[in-house]
Design a protein around this motif. Structure first.
Motif, PDB file in Angstrom:
ATOM      1  N   PHE A 197      41.876  -3.877  37.988  1.00  0.00           N
ATOM      2  CA  PHE A 197      40.459  -4.184  38.213  1.00  0.00           C
ATOM      3  C   PHE A 197      40.325  -4.860  39.576  1.00  0.00           C
ATOM      4  N   LYS A 198      40.085  -4.068  40.594  1.00  0.00           N
ATOM      5  CA  LYS A 198      40.163  -4.537  41.981  1.00  0.00           C
ATOM      6  C   LYS A 198      39.080  -5.548  42.354  1.00  0.00           C
ATOM      7  N   ASN A 199      37.971  -5.532  41.626  1.00  0.00           N
ATOM      8  CA  ASN A 199      36.840  -6.388  42.007  1.00  0.00           C
ATOM      9  C   ASN A 199      36.555  -7.491  40.999  1.00  0.00           C
ATOM     10  N   ALA A 200      37.439  -7.653  40.031  1.00  0.00           N
ATOM     11  CA  ALA A 200      37.171  -8.601  38.948  1.00  0.00           C
ATOM     12  C   ALA A 200      37.702  -9.995  39.258  1.00  0.00           C
ATOM     13  N   VAL A 201      37.017 -10.979  38.702  1.00  0.00           N
ATOM     14  CA  VAL A 201      37.508 -12.353  38.628  1.00  0.00           C
ATOM     15  C   VAL A 201      38.142 -12.517  37.252  1.00  0.00           C
ATOM     16  N   TYR A 202      39.305 -13.181  37.188  1.00  0.00           N
ATOM     17  CA  TYR A 202      40.047 -13.324  35.946  1.00  0.00           C
ATOM     18  C   TYR A 202      39.889 -14.742  35.412  1.00  0.00           C
ATOM     19  N   TRP A 203      39.559 -14.847  34.121  1.00  0.00           N
ATOM     20  CA  TRP A 203      39.292 -16.142  33.516  1.00  0.00           C
ATOM     21  C   TRP A 203      40.248 -16.379  32.350  1.00  0.00           C
ATOM     22  N   CYS A 204      40.803 -17.575  32.307  1.00  0.00           N
ATOM     23  CA  CYS A 204      41.734 -17.970  31.245  1.00  0.00           C
ATOM     24  C   CYS A 204      41.606 -19.475  31.052  1.00  0.00           C
ATOM     25  N   SER A 205      41.916 -19.962  29.860  1.00  0.00           N
ATOM     26  CA  SER A 205      41.875 -21.414  29.692  1.00  0.00           C
ATOM     27  C   SER A 205      43.039 -22.050  30.448  1.00  0.00           C
ATOM     28  N   ALA A 206      42.779 -23.172  31.074  1.00  0.00           N
ATOM     29  CA  ALA A 206      43.811 -23.883  31.828  1.00  0.00           C
ATOM     30  C   ALA A 206      44.956 -24.295  30.914  1.00  0.00           C
ATOM     31  N   LEU A 207      44.626 -24.714  29.690  1.00  0.00           N
ATOM     32  CA  LEU A 207      45.644 -25.121  28.733  1.00  0.00           C
ATOM     33  C   LEU A 207      46.581 -23.956  28.434  1.00  0.00           C
ATOM     34  N   HIS A 208      46.004 -22.773  28.235  1.00  0.00           N
ATOM     35  CA  HIS A 208      46.857 -21.635  27.879  1.00  0.00           C
ATOM     36  C   HIS A 208      47.658 -21.131  29.076  1.00  0.00           C
ATOM     37  N   TRP A 209      47.066 -21.140  30.266  1.00  0.00           N
ATOM     38  CA  TRP A 209      47.817 -20.711  31.445  1.00  0.00           C
ATOM     39  C   TRP A 209      49.056 -21.590  31.629  1.00  0.00           C
ATOM     40  N   ARG A 212      40.622 -17.827  37.723  1.00  0.00           N
ATOM     41  CA  ARG A 212      39.866 -19.057  37.492  1.00  0.00           C
ATOM     42  C   ARG A 212      40.285 -19.639  36.144  1.00  0.00           C
ATOM     43  N   LEU A 213      40.613 -20.912  36.130  1.00  0.00           N
ATOM     44  CA  LEU A 213      41.060 -21.581  34.913  1.00  0.00           C
ATOM     45  C   LEU A 213      39.949 -22.446  34.346  1.00  0.00           C
ATOM     46  N   ILE A 214      39.721 -22.313  33.071  1.00  0.00           N
ATOM     47  CA  ILE A 214      38.634 -23.025  32.388  1.00  0.00           C
ATOM     48  C   ILE A 214      39.214 -24.252  31.700  1.00  0.00           C
ATOM     49  N   GLU A 215      38.692 -25.406  32.051  1.00  0.00           N
ATOM     50  CA  GLU A 215      39.273 -26.674  31.624  1.00  0.00           C
ATOM     51  C   GLU A 215      38.832 -27.119  30.236  1.00  0.00           C
ATOM     52  N   LYS A 216      37.625 -26.736  29.815  1.00  0.00           N
ATOM     53  CA  LYS A 216      37.129 -27.258  28.547  1.00  0.00           C
ATOM     54  C   LYS A 216      36.161 -26.283  27.894  1.00  0.00           C
ATOM     55  N   GLU A 217      35.901 -26.536  26.632  1.00  0.00           N
ATOM     56  CA  GLU A 217      34.941 -25.729  25.880  1.00  0.00           C
ATOM     57  C   GLU A 217      33.527 -25.936  26.417  1.00  0.00           C
ATOM     58  N   GLY A 218      32.651 -24.994  26.061  1.00  0.00           N
ATOM     59  CA  GLY A 218      31.246 -25.135  26.428  1.00  0.00           C
ATOM     60  C   GLY A 218      30.693 -23.856  26.998  1.00  0.00           C
ATOM     61  N   GLU A 219      29.479 -23.955  27.553  1.00  0.00           N
ATOM     62  CA  GLU A 219      28.833 -22.771  28.105  1.00  0.00           C
ATOM     63  C   GLU A 219      29.599 -22.292  29.337  1.00  0.00           C
ATOM     64  N   TRP A 220      29.887 -21.016  29.366  1.00  0.00           N
ATOM     65  CA  TRP A 220      30.548 -20.391  30.513  1.00  0.00           C
ATOM     66  C   TRP A 220      29.495 -19.812  31.446  1.00  0.00           C
ATOM     67  N   ILE A 221      28.714 -18.878  30.949  1.00  0.00           N
ATOM     68  CA  ILE A 221      27.527 -18.397  31.642  1.00  0.00           C
ATOM     69  C   ILE A 221      26.409 -18.343  30.608  1.00  0.00           C
ATOM     70  N   GLU A 222      25.194 -18.085  31.049  1.00  0.00           N
ATOM     71  CA  GLU A 222      24.082 -18.023  30.105  1.00  0.00           C
ATOM     72  C   GLU A 222      24.363 -16.971  29.032  1.00  0.00           C
ATOM     73  N   GLY A 223      24.293 -17.396  27.782  1.00  0.00           N
ATOM     74  CA  GLY A 223      24.483 -16.485  26.667  1.00  0.00           C
ATOM     75  C   GLY A 223      25.911 -16.409  26.151  1.00  0.00           C
ATOM     76  N   ILE A 224      26.868 -16.999  26.866  1.00  0.00           N
ATOM     77  CA  ILE A 224      28.265 -16.945  26.419  1.00  0.00           C
ATOM     78  C   ILE A 224      28.866 -18.346  26.509  1.00  0.00           C
ATOM     79  N   SER A 225      29.307 -18.853  25.374  1.00  0.00           N
ATOM     80  CA  SER A 225      30.029 -20.120  25.340  1.00  0.00           C
ATOM     81  C   SER A 225      31.464 -19.857  24.896  1.00  0.00           C
ATOM     82  N   LEU A 226      32.349 -20.798  25.182  1.00  0.00           N
ATOM     83  CA  LEU A 226      33.773 -20.614  24.923  1.00  0.00           C
ATOM     84  C   LEU A 226      34.290 -21.737  24.040  1.00  0.00           C
ATOM     85  N   ARG A 227      35.091 -21.348  23.049  1.00  0.00           N
ATOM     86  CA  ARG A 227      35.755 -22.302  22.170  1.00  0.00           C
ATOM     87  C   ARG A 227      37.267 -22.181  22.377  1.00  0.00           C
ATOM     88  N   ILE A 228      37.994 -23.227  22.126  1.00  0.00           N
ATOM     89  CA  ILE A 228      39.440 -23.231  22.332  1.00  0.00           C
ATOM     90  C   ILE A 228      40.132 -23.656  21.037  1.00  0.00           C
TER      91      ILE A 228
END
Length: 280
Positions: free
Chosen positions: A124-136, A165-181
């Motif tokens: 995916f040449k144009n994508a940004v990659y997202w993962c939880s910092a804890l899991h990385w 991009r590493l996600i440090e904590k739970e909560g809203e990621w973008i409008e309409g999508i929240s993340l749980r760990i």
């Protein structure tokens, strides 16, 4: 917002590995045995189209490994992302974001491929990659058993891309999508909760891989902390029932998604759902 299931792989898993301490006499009542104690599995990713973003949750196992490796996975049918994405009207270049629940090979392997000169590169040449910092961090220093699920040729190209991009904590990621760990299956597994406007859809990943895992004791043998998995699941299912969440199953060959219901023994599967029915 538009949701489209993207089925990347079809494969088989040993039922004892899949259901851990649950006896075969019980798990075969809720998930059919195919042959030689094997059960059918899919890797069902999810495409979310919202605003100008085309977001893909997980990428399947890809095809970088040799035939011997895939023979252990008992793959069958067609694998890969090009055809299912094309059916949705997109190419890999159109994907803006890859959201990884976690980095085990069957969830991240499809993000890279081996080119014609034998070099591993991004799919995916144009994508940004997202993962939880804890899991990385965990993927770099997990344990002797789980480390076999992490491959450097899956992870290094993403890190070197400059678009990890590493996600440090739970909560809203973008409008309409929240993340749980959650950390029972693996440290820092990230579970998206998607608000379509019509319903809240939980991409259940390996937290609740199939409908048959809704009963609390049903936990895979590969979970690093099965007792924590049970505690996390029990609490979340009560929340999901109360708020009428829809569970979207990444690995269930037979069922795509369901609502929940209150049963005599606790929370149980309710109405079966096709996720595209939630699209406007």
């Amino acid at each position: 917002m538009k949701l489209t299931p993207i089925e990347a792989d079809y494969w088989m898993m040993d039922g004892g590995v899949a259901f851990g301490v649950v006896p075969k006499s019980l798990w075969t009542k809720v998930y059919p045995e195919d042959r030689d104690n094997l059960i059918r599995i899919t890797t069902r990713c999810l495409l979310i189209q919202t605003g100008s973003r085309n977001i893909l949750i997980d990428t399947g196992m890809g095809d970088k490994r040799g035939d011997k490796y895939y023979s252990y996975k008992y793959r069958f049918g067609e694998s890969g992302l090009i055809k299912p994405l094309a059916k949705a009207g997109l190419s890999p270049a159109d994907i803006t974001d890859i959201l990884f629940t976690h980095l085990h090979d069957d969830h991240v392997g499809g993000a890279t491929f081996v080119n014609e000169v034998g070099k591993v590169e991004e799919f995916f040449k144009n994508a940004v990659y997202w993962c939880s910092a804890l899991h990385w961090a965990w993927s770099k220093n997990s344990n002797k058993r789980e480390s076999a699920a992490y491959f450097s040729d899956n992870l290094e190209p993403l890190e070197k891309s400059g678009r990890l991009r590493l996600i440090e904590k739970e909560g809203e990621w973008i409008e309409g999508i929240s993340l749980r760990i959650f950390s029972g299956h693996t440290r820092g597994q990230m579970i998206p909760v998607i608000d379509t406007g019509k319903a809240k859809v939980v991409f259940a990943g390996d937290f609740i891989p199939t409908l048959s895992y809704i009963p609390i004791p049903y936990v895979p043998a590969v979970d690093i902390e099965p007792l924590l998995s049970m505690t996390e699941k029990e609490s979340f299912l009560e929340e999901a029932l109360k708020n009428d969440y829809i569970l979207f199953f990444e690995h269930d060959y037979y069922h795509e998604a369901c609502r929940l219901a209150a049963g005599k023994k606790g929370v149980e599967a309710g109405e079966l759902i096709k996720i595209t029915h939630l699209n406007s």
